[in-house]
Design a protein around this motif. Structure first.
Motif, PDB file in Angstrom:
ATOM      1  N   LEU B 102      -7.989  58.190  25.169  1.00 32.93           N
ATOM      2  CA  LEU B 102      -6.886  57.325  25.620  1.00 32.93           C
ATOM      3  C   LEU B 102      -6.151  57.944  26.806  1.00 32.93           C
ATOM      4  O   LEU B 102      -5.343  57.288  27.448  1.00 32.93           O
ATOM      5  N   GLU B 103      -6.440  59.221  27.087  1.00 31.37           N
ATOM      6  CA  GLU B 103      -5.736  59.925  28.168  1.00 31.37           C
ATOM      7  C   GLU B 103      -6.522  59.906  29.479  1.00 31.37           C
ATOM      8  O   GLU B 103      -5.970  60.200  30.521  1.00 31.37           O
ATOM      9  N   GLU B 104      -7.806  59.597  29.401  1.00 33.86           N
ATOM     10  CA  GLU B 104      -8.619  59.619  30.621  1.00 33.86           C
ATOM     11  C   GLU B 104      -8.811  58.216  31.186  1.00 33.86           C
ATOM     12  O   GLU B 104      -8.984  57.265  30.422  1.00 33.86           O
ATOM     13  N   PRO B 105      -8.786  58.084  32.532  1.00 33.13           N
ATOM     14  CA  PRO B 105      -8.980  56.748  33.113  1.00 33.13           C
ATOM     15  C   PRO B 105     -10.426  56.261  32.981  1.00 33.13           C
ATOM     16  O   PRO B 105     -11.360  57.045  33.118  1.00 33.13           O
ATOM     17  N   LEU B 106     -10.551  54.987  32.667  1.00 32.61           N
ATOM     18  CA  LEU B 106     -11.872  54.362  32.526  1.00 32.61           C
ATOM     19  C   LEU B 106     -11.883  53.045  33.293  1.00 32.61           C
ATOM     20  O   LEU B 106     -10.824  52.498  33.610  1.00 32.61           O
ATOM     21  N   VAL B 107     -13.062  52.537  33.554  1.00 36.12           N
ATOM     22  CA  VAL B 107     -13.189  51.268  34.289  1.00 36.12           C
ATOM     23  C   VAL B 107     -13.426  50.130  33.289  1.00 36.12           C
ATOM     24  O   VAL B 107     -14.275  50.252  32.406  1.00 36.12           O
ATOM     25  N   PHE B 108     -12.631  49.071  33.429  1.00 33.17           N
ATOM     26  CA  PHE B 108     -12.780  47.893  32.568  1.00 33.17           C
ATOM     27  C   PHE B 108     -12.879  46.641  33.428  1.00 33.17           C
ATOM     28  O   PHE B 108     -12.303  46.588  34.518  1.00 33.17           O
ATOM     29  N   GLN B 109     -13.595  45.655  32.920  1.00 36.42           N
ATOM     30  CA  GLN B 109     -13.653  44.338  33.562  1.00 36.42           C
ATOM     31  C   GLN B 109     -12.548  43.482  32.954  1.00 36.42           C
ATOM     32  O   GLN B 109     -12.519  43.283  31.741  1.00 36.42           O
ATOM     33  N   VAL B 110     -11.626  43.003  33.784  1.00 35.62           N
ATOM     34  CA  VAL B 110     -10.481  42.239  33.293  1.00 35.62           C
ATOM     35  C   VAL B 110     -10.558  40.811  33.853  1.00 35.62           C
ATOM     36  O   VAL B 110     -10.757  40.640  35.055  1.00 35.62           O
ATOM     37  N   PRO B 111     -10.383  39.798  32.978  1.00 32.35           N
ATOM     38  CA  PRO B 111     -10.463  38.414  33.482  1.00 32.35           C
ATOM     39  C   PRO B 111      -9.260  38.040  34.343  1.00 32.35           C
ATOM     40  O   PRO B 111      -8.155  38.527  34.120  1.00 32.35           O
ATOM     41  N   LEU B 112      -9.492  37.162  35.318  1.00 36.00           N
ATOM     42  CA  LEU B 112      -8.413  36.638  36.168  1.00 36.00           C
ATOM     43  C   LEU B 112      -8.034  35.256  35.655  1.00 36.00           C
ATOM     44  O   LEU B 112      -8.908  34.470  35.304  1.00 36.00           O
ATOM     45  N   LYS B 137      -9.345  50.365  37.029  1.00 30.69           N
ATOM     46  CA  LYS B 137      -9.495  51.712  36.479  1.00 30.69           C
ATOM     47  C   LYS B 137      -8.131  52.215  36.019  1.00 30.69           C
ATOM     48  O   LYS B 137      -7.154  52.107  36.759  1.00 30.69           O
ATOM     49  N   GLY B 138      -8.082  52.746  34.830  1.00 35.52           N
ATOM     50  CA  GLY B 138      -6.833  53.268  34.296  1.00 35.52           C
ATOM     51  C   GLY B 138      -7.013  53.699  32.864  1.00 35.52           C
ATOM     52  O   GLY B 138      -8.111  53.560  32.298  1.00 35.52           O
ATOM     53  N   LYS B 139      -5.924  54.215  32.274  1.00 40.34           N
ATOM     54  CA  LYS B 139      -5.987  54.585  30.858  1.00 40.34           C
ATOM     55  C   LYS B 139      -6.142  53.307  30.035  1.00 40.34           C
ATOM     56  O   LYS B 139      -5.523  52.281  30.372  1.00 40.34           O
ATOM     57  N   ALA B 140      -6.920  53.404  28.989  1.00 40.03           N
ATOM     58  CA  ALA B 140      -7.308  52.201  28.227  1.00 40.03           C
ATOM     59  C   ALA B 140      -6.105  51.356  27.814  1.00 40.03           C
ATOM     60  O   ALA B 140      -6.142  50.134  27.937  1.00 40.03           O
ATOM     61  N   LEU B 141      -5.028  51.999  27.374  1.00 39.71           N
ATOM     62  CA  LEU B 141      -3.900  51.214  26.870  1.00 39.71           C
ATOM     63  C   LEU B 141      -3.043  50.640  27.995  1.00 39.71           C
ATOM     64  O   LEU B 141      -2.215  49.760  27.749  1.00 39.71           O
ATOM     65  N   ASP B 142      -3.218  51.139  29.224  1.00 43.29           N
ATOM     66  CA  ASP B 142      -2.470  50.596  30.372  1.00 43.29           C
ATOM     67  C   ASP B 142      -3.138  49.368  30.973  1.00 43.29           C
ATOM     68  O   ASP B 142      -2.529  48.617  31.719  1.00 43.29           O
ATOM     69  N   ILE B 143      -4.428  49.180  30.680  1.00 46.61           N
ATOM     70  CA  ILE B 143      -5.178  48.063  31.259  1.00 46.61           C
ATOM     71  C   ILE B 143      -4.658  46.744  30.669  1.00 46.61           C
ATOM     72  O   ILE B 143      -4.552  46.613  29.446  1.00 46.61           O
ATOM     73  N   PRO B 144      -4.305  45.760  31.520  1.00 44.43           N
ATOM     74  CA  PRO B 144      -3.808  44.478  30.981  1.00 44.43           C
ATOM     75  C   PRO B 144      -4.928  43.652  30.351  1.00 44.43           C
ATOM     76  O   PRO B 144      -6.103  43.844  30.677  1.00 44.43           O
TER      77      PRO B 144
END
Lengths: 138, 189
Positions: B102-112, B137-144
């Motif tokens: 949860l502390e390391e940034p990861l890449v996620f696909q986020v819908p628009l 890209k960001g910490k998992a819990l910060d990703i909207p």
């Protein structure tokens, strides 16, 4: 009717429909879909008949996707011909459908209307189908 | 990002025969792996796992996976990397869980999500939507869960690029900033 523009071989073997459709078995575009639960050949005429049935019910509004394409030719011998003398001439085109394959997808229409349109389309097909929704599938 | 709790138990038996008998008993086989841990074979209660999957339905989520092996219980933060489903019955056959930090940034696909009606469409233009998802890209819990875009101010012959999106703090865009998300083509002022 749908048919390929160009093919490598005009006549192909019948083939066998074993297994399930793992590819093309989940909703990709729409909200509602018609899924095959049995296997069979879906002819270009049946694809067209089902498409017309959906469009007549939905009238205007909404969007439809056809997820199958008839890319296999089938042949037929002329009437009153003796057996032998080689394979018949190409008669039409079919899509080989395995259980699990998504056939049509619909979106932008009311749920009841979509289900009724897909039910009418299912009546045109030679194998059992079911209607699935994006919200109730994983 | 959404979080969901799932309970799992370690399993010793491997192979399709054991997996099928597990499924008959109302459990789903799964596997847990990641950069820091050895792969572990797990099993989950199918009913509660399916319910958990529907609660996050097709959205990015962090799964708090509680793994018990009789005496000990460990909680791993994981993402579901693959959910195998039956093509006919549409029920869960197998799940792959990937351990994340949860502390390391990861890449996620986020819908628009596009909100409003573009001004340019009323003036005769056509709305062309090019992107439905963006990579963040960001910490998992910060990703909207999703990125909302108000397109009501979009006039004729104008466009909105990825660089113009308002993103939460700690989250950065992975793709090109000048990539067009949505545009109004044509129309007159």
């Amino acid at each position: 009717m749908l048919s390929p523009k160009k093919v490598t071989h005009r006549k192909v073997f019948k083939g066998r429909m074993t297994g399930q459709a793992y590819r093309g078995s989940s909703i990709a575009y729409g909200q509602y879909a018609l899924k095959a639960v049995g296997c069979g050949w879906m002819s270009a005429r049946q694809i067209e008949a089902a498409r017309i049935a959906i469009n007549r019910k939905v009238k205007r509004g909404g969007k439809m996707w056809i997820r199958v394409f008839p890319d296999k030719s089938y042949t037929k011998k002329p009437a009153e011909t003796r057996m032998g003398k080689g394979k018949g001439s190409p008669e039409g085109w079919v899509a080989v459908i395995k259980p699990g394959r998504i056939l049509y997808e619909l979106s932008g229409v009311d749920g009841d209307l979509a289900r009724e349109a897909l039910r009418l389309a299912a009546n045109k097909l030679p194998f059992p189908t079911k209607i699935i929704e994006l919200d109730t599938t994983l | 990002m959404l979080q969901v709790d799932v309970q799992a138990a370690k399993r010793d038996q491997r192979g399709k025969g054991a997996a099928r008998s597990l499924r008959r008993a109302g459990r789903t086989p799964a596997v847990l792996y990641g950069p820091q841990i050895d792969p572990q074979a797990l099993s989950l209660d199918t009913h509660s796992f399916t319910k958990a999957l529907f609660s996050v339905h097709r959205r990015n989520s962090v799964i708090n996976l509680e793994v018990s092996d009789g005496q000990n219980k460990n909680v791993h933060h994981v993402v579901a990397r693959e959910i195998q489903t039956d093509p006919i019955l549409d029920n869960v056959l197998h799940a792959d869980f990937y351990v994340i930090s949860l502390e390391e940034p990861l890449v996620f696909q986020v819908p628009l999500r596009y909100r409003g009606k573009a001004k340019g469409v009323d003036m005769g233009g056509d709305l062309v939507t090019s992107l439905y998802k963006i990579s963040l890209k960001g910490k998992a819990l910060d990703i909207p869960d999703e990125v909302e875009i108000d397109i009501s101010g979009l006039g004729p012959n104008s466009q909105m690029t990825c660089g113009e999106l308002s993103l939460p703090a700690g989250v950065e865009l992975v793709q090109e900033k000048d990539e067009v998300c949505v545009a109004v083509v044509g129309g007159t002022e």
